[in-house]
Design a protein around this motif. Sequence first.
Motif, short mmCIF file in Angstrom:
data_model
loop_
_atom_site.label_atom_id
_atom_site.label_comp_id
_atom_site.label_asym_id
_atom_site.label_seq_id
_atom_site.Cartn_x
_atom_site.Cartn_y
_atom_site.Cartn_z
N GLU A 44 4.56 -1.67 -10.47
CA GLU A 44 3.24 -1.67 -10.02
C GLU A 44 2.60 -0.66 -8.90
O GLU A 44 2.47 0.44 -9.12
CB GLU A 44 2.99 -2.59 -7.57
CG GLU A 44 3.60 -4.13 -8.02
CD GLU A 44 2.40 -4.77 -8.99
OE1 GLU A 44 1.23 -3.90 -7.96
OE2 GLU A 44 2.35 -5.59 -9.59
N VAL A 50 3.99 3.01 -7.84
CA VAL A 50 4.58 2.88 -6.10
C VAL A 50 5.45 4.00 -6.53
O VAL A 50 5.21 5.24 -6.16
CB VAL A 50 5.44 2.23 -5.97
CG1 VAL A 50 5.45 2.96 -4.13
CG2 VAL A 50 4.06 0.44 -4.83
N LYS A 90 -3.12 6.84 -1.40
CA LYS A 90 -4.08 6.58 -2.78
C LYS A 90 -4.71 5.55 -2.01
O LYS A 90 -6.09 4.77 -2.62
CB LYS A 90 -2.82 6.05 -4.25
CG LYS A 90 -4.20 6.04 -5.19
CD LYS A 90 -3.00 6.35 -6.50
CE LYS A 90 -3.20 4.38 -6.40
NZ LYS A 90 -2.15 4.43 -7.59
N GLU A 91 -3.85 4.21 -1.91
CA GLU A 91 -4.33 2.56 -2.14
C GLU A 91 -4.81 2.28 -0.71
O GLU A 91 -5.96 1.66 -0.57
CB GLU A 91 -2.78 1.94 -1.97
CG GLU A 91 -2.70 2.14 -3.56
CD GLU A 91 -2.88 1.18 -4.43
OE1 GLU A 91 -4.24 -0.19 -4.16
OE2 GLU A 91 -3.25 1.63 -5.91
N TYR A 115 1.45 6.76 -3.00
CA TYR A 115 1.15 5.52 -2.98
C TYR A 115 -0.15 4.81 -1.87
O TYR A 115 -0.24 4.66 -1.64
CB TYR A 115 2.14 4.52 -3.60
CG TYR A 115 1.92 2.71 -3.91
CD1 TYR A 115 1.47 2.96 -5.41
CD2 TYR A 115 1.07 2.48 -2.44
CE1 TYR A 115 1.01 1.69 -5.42
CE2 TYR A 115 1.17 0.70 -2.98
CZ TYR A 115 0.94 0.94 -4.70
OH TYR A 115 0.77 -0.47 -5.17
N TYR A 152 -6.15 -5.34 2.81
CA TYR A 152 -4.57 -5.47 3.11
C TYR A 152 -3.85 -5.38 4.22
O TYR A 152 -4.01 -4.26 5.30
CB TYR A 152 -3.34 -4.06 1.95
CG TYR A 152 -4.11 -4.11 0.37
CD1 TYR A 152 -3.61 -5.51 -0.13
CD2 TYR A 152 -5.15 -3.47 -0.04
CE1 TYR A 152 -3.79 -5.37 -1.68
CE2 TYR A 152 -4.93 -3.54 -0.99
CZ TYR A 152 -4.67 -4.34 -1.92
OH TYR A 152 -4.90 -4.63 -2.92
N PHE A 205 0.82 -5.35 0.04
CA PHE A 205 -0.34 -4.90 -1.04
C PHE A 205 -0.15 -6.52 -1.82
O PHE A 205 -0.91 -6.36 -3.11
CB PHE A 205 0.21 -3.81 -1.95
CG PHE A 205 -0.39 -2.54 -1.11
CD1 PHE A 205 -1.43 -2.27 -1.06
CD2 PHE A 205 0.86 -1.61 -0.62
CE1 PHE A 205 -1.85 -0.86 0.13
CE2 PHE A 205 0.88 -0.90 0.29
CZ PHE A 205 -0.60 -0.21 0.23
#
Length: 140
Positions: free
Chosen positions: A80, A82, A137-138, A134, A2, A62
């Motif tokens: 999503e 978030v 985590k991502e 978020y 990303y 993202f």
Amino acid sequence: MYDVNVGSIRSRLACLPEIAQALSSTTVSWQGGLIEGLAQERALHLSAEIVTDVGHSLIDGFIMRDASSYEDIIDIIAGEGVISEQVAEPLRRIVLLRKKLVQEYEQWPRAELHPLTAELPRVLMGFSDQVEAYLRKELA
């Protein structure tokens, strides 16, 4: 994988504590004066701008679906995962105020305390916390 501009997102999120403090102070001391009205107006405007800027950065970074409106930005980031629906709902209301704050400012009722002024400090800090969670985590 990303291409998320984390620095830009965090820079904008870093403004939220001051905006939340301004909104809280305005609510507590509200007497309907010009300076209070202008402070409230600017804090609400900045709230809308930061939320939509951060949301747009998340959508782009993202590779989420394209937003068709400011309200759609909130719908997308809520969809999503978030942000929670409890945070999304008042954020939809603030982004709907954006046009009045930016384009129809001569009609803004500066002598009135807007209902979102008292609610937004908690919501903005929740937004910031949820976006940070978020990102962690991502991008882990």
